[in-house]
Scaffold this motif. Structure first.
Motif, mmCIF file in Angstrom:
data_model
loop_
_atom_site.group_PDB
_atom_site.id
_atom_site.type_symbol
_atom_site.label_atom_id
_atom_site.label_comp_id
_atom_site.label_asym_id
_atom_site.label_seq_id
_atom_site.Cartn_x
_atom_site.Cartn_y
_atom_site.Cartn_z
ATOM 1 N N LYS A 61 0.884 -1.168 -0.032
ATOM 2 C CA LYS A 61 -0.071 -0.101 0.424
ATOM 3 C C LYS A 61 0.933 1.312 -0.039
ATOM 4 N N ALA A 62 1.982 1.273 0.672
ATOM 5 C CA ALA A 62 2.865 2.393 0.773
ATOM 6 C C ALA A 62 3.566 2.619 -0.615
ATOM 7 N N LEU A 63 4.093 1.589 -1.162
ATOM 8 C CA LEU A 63 4.539 1.769 -2.623
ATOM 9 C C LEU A 63 3.438 2.343 -3.491
ATOM 10 N N GLU A 64 2.269 1.811 -3.283
ATOM 11 C CA GLU A 64 1.105 2.305 -4.299
ATOM 12 C C GLU A 64 0.720 3.797 -4.183
ATOM 13 N N LEU A 65 0.915 4.084 -2.977
ATOM 14 C CA LEU A 65 0.633 5.712 -2.567
ATOM 15 C C LEU A 65 1.942 6.394 -3.263
ATOM 16 N N ALA A 66 3.046 5.915 -3.023
ATOM 17 C CA ALA A 66 4.233 6.660 -3.846
ATOM 18 C C ALA A 66 4.084 6.907 -5.228
ATOM 19 N N GLN A 67 3.786 5.733 -5.741
ATOM 20 C CA GLN A 67 3.547 5.821 -7.277
ATOM 21 C C GLN A 67 2.302 6.885 -7.639
ATOM 22 N N GLU A 68 1.382 6.817 -6.720
ATOM 23 C CA GLU A 68 0.169 7.927 -6.985
ATOM 24 C C GLU A 68 0.753 9.146 -6.709
ATOM 25 N N TYR A 69 1.460 9.579 -5.598
ATOM 26 C CA TYR A 69 1.821 10.818 -5.404
ATOM 27 C C TYR A 69 3.101 11.027 -6.339
ATOM 28 N N ASP A 70 3.651 10.268 -7.203
ATOM 29 C CA ASP A 70 4.842 10.468 -7.932
ATOM 30 C C ASP A 70 5.987 10.552 -7.338
ATOM 31 N N LEU A 71 6.193 10.151 -5.897
ATOM 32 C CA LEU A 71 7.372 10.457 -4.941
ATOM 33 C C LEU A 71 7.950 8.990 -4.699
ATOM 34 N N LEU A 73 9.179 6.234 -1.732
ATOM 35 C CA LEU A 73 9.185 5.674 -0.523
ATOM 36 C C LEU A 73 10.550 5.453 0.178
ATOM 37 N N VAL A 74 10.695 6.343 1.477
ATOM 38 C CA VAL A 74 12.315 6.324 1.899
ATOM 39 C C VAL A 74 12.086 5.933 3.227
ATOM 40 N N GLU A 75 13.025 5.028 3.625
ATOM 41 C CA GLU A 75 12.930 4.522 4.978
ATOM 42 C C GLU A 75 13.962 5.481 5.876
ATOM 43 N N VAL A 76 13.177 6.173 6.742
ATOM 44 C CA VAL A 76 13.889 7.132 7.661
ATOM 45 C C VAL A 76 14.295 6.668 8.860
ATOM 46 N N ALA A 77 13.656 5.521 9.402
ATOM 47 C CA ALA A 77 14.118 4.943 10.500
ATOM 48 C C ALA A 77 13.976 3.487 10.815
ATOM 49 N N ALA A 78 14.992 2.945 10.111
ATOM 50 C CA ALA A 78 15.117 1.628 9.982
ATOM 51 C C ALA A 78 15.081 0.791 11.006
ATOM 52 N N THR A 79 15.516 1.140 12.471
ATOM 53 C CA THR A 79 15.516 0.456 13.627
ATOM 54 C C THR A 79 14.122 0.366 14.162
ATOM 55 N N ALA A 80 13.126 1.355 13.942
ATOM 56 C CA ALA A 80 11.944 1.389 14.660
ATOM 57 C C ALA A 80 11.095 0.118 14.091
ATOM 58 N N ARG A 81 10.124 -0.506 15.098
ATOM 59 C CA ARG A 81 9.288 -1.611 14.615
ATOM 60 C C ARG A 81 7.783 -1.107 14.805
ATOM 61 N N PRO A 82 7.287 -0.964 13.647
ATOM 62 C CA PRO A 82 7.850 -1.269 12.041
ATOM 63 C C PRO A 82 8.665 0.039 11.619
ATOM 64 N N PRO A 83 9.382 -0.243 10.730
ATOM 65 C CA PRO A 83 10.183 0.890 10.247
ATOM 66 C C PRO A 83 9.483 2.037 9.788
ATOM 67 N N VAL A 84 10.003 3.258 10.044
ATOM 68 C CA VAL A 84 9.253 4.521 9.703
ATOM 69 C C VAL A 84 9.624 4.920 8.253
ATOM 70 N N CYS A 85 8.874 5.063 7.315
ATOM 71 C CA CYS A 85 8.886 5.493 5.924
ATOM 72 C C CYS A 85 8.171 6.842 5.704
ATOM 73 N N LYS A 86 8.936 7.430 4.761
ATOM 74 C CA LYS A 86 8.184 8.670 4.425
ATOM 75 C C LYS A 86 8.083 8.955 2.943
ATOM 76 N N LEU A 87 6.958 9.556 2.521
ATOM 77 C CA LEU A 87 7.114 9.684 1.034
ATOM 78 C C LEU A 87 7.646 11.237 0.690
ATOM 79 N N MET A 88 8.507 11.329 -0.206
ATOM 80 C CA MET A 88 9.430 12.525 -0.595
ATOM 81 C C MET A 88 9.975 12.185 -1.802
#
Length: 241
Positions: A61-71, A73-88
């Motif tokens: 779903k996150a990858l689908e939203l990234a394609q929709e916004y033409d942005l 999906l970047v993992e900004v906090a890999a050690t979090a559970r679950p990892p935090v990703c941001k659209l940018m």
């Protein structure tokens, strides 16, 4: 047989150490964050393009939203559970980060210790030259290590070096202060002068002066072109014509 087994174990340990060292040198560990298809987790905590919290969503779903916004999906906090990703826009983000790092390095003040060496019986002209260098260093916000070098019989008269250091410190007291008092170090006597002005202030003033000189050069107009000459008045001969 014992020696052969020991050699085999040493080779195995050496191979492991080499692999670990290769990883630490950057062989398989990347400082770049994982983006898009490189993210390998079932779900992520998603942050929207404007910083809004979307919540925990499946990776698809996150990858689908990234394609929709033409942005991206970047993992900004890999050690979090679950990892935090941001659209940018990851390309724009990398460019802006590089520019910020460059500006930070540009404004970063590095403490530099300059060194000036003198002789106890220095010539007046040489003293003025050396003092000029010390003045320049202090104006730049740098510390200056003054070294008096004694040779031969001069070592029996350390008061000559002490008086010279005190004289120099007095001559530049408007720009610097004695940070380390004169002390004997073998055949030398050493004193450290510190600037009154911080390095960052000196750098800022230097940039302002440079900008002022540049503006003056760009805005300067030759005097013969800056003032228009008055129109020539018609002479009596022209009036009659």
């Amino acid at each position: 047989m014992y020696r052969r087994g020991w050699s085999h174990r040493n080779r195995r340990y050496a191979a492991v150490r080499q692999a670990v060292a290769w990883c630490y040198r950057g062989g398989s560990i990347s400082a770049e964050p994982r983006i898009n298809d490189r993210i390998r987790v079932p779900e992520v905590r998603l942050v929207g393009p404007s910083g809004e919290q979307v919540g925990i969503v499946p990776l698809a779903k996150a990858l689908e939203l990234a394609q929709e916004y033409d942005l991206d999906l970047v993992e900004v906090a890999a050690t979090a559970r679950p990892p935090v990703c941001k659209l940018m826009d990851y390309g724009k983000f990398k460019y802006e980060s590089a520019m910020k790092a460059r500006e930070a390095r540009k404004n970063q003040a590095h403490t530099v210790i300059k060194e000036m060496k003198l002789r106890p019986k220095i010539d007046p002209h040489d003293y003025d030259t050396k003092k000029g260098h010390v003045v320049r260093f202090l104006k730049q916000g740098d510390k200056v290590k003054i070294t008096i070098m004694f040779r031969g019989r001069e070592q029996s008269r350390p008061e000559l070096g002490f008086r010279l250091l005190q004289r120099l410190a007095s001559d530049v007291e408007d720009l610097g202060f004695i940070e380390s008092n004169p002390k004997q170090d073998g055949r030398n006597m050493i004193m450290v002068l510190g600037p009154h002005k911080k390095k960052t202030e000196a750098m800022a003033e230097a940039r302002e002066a440079q900008a002022a000189r540049k503006a003056e050069r760009q805005g300067g107009v030759p005097a013969d072109q800056s003032v228009e000459e008055p129109a020539e008045e018609p002479t009596e001969e022209h009036a009659q014509a």
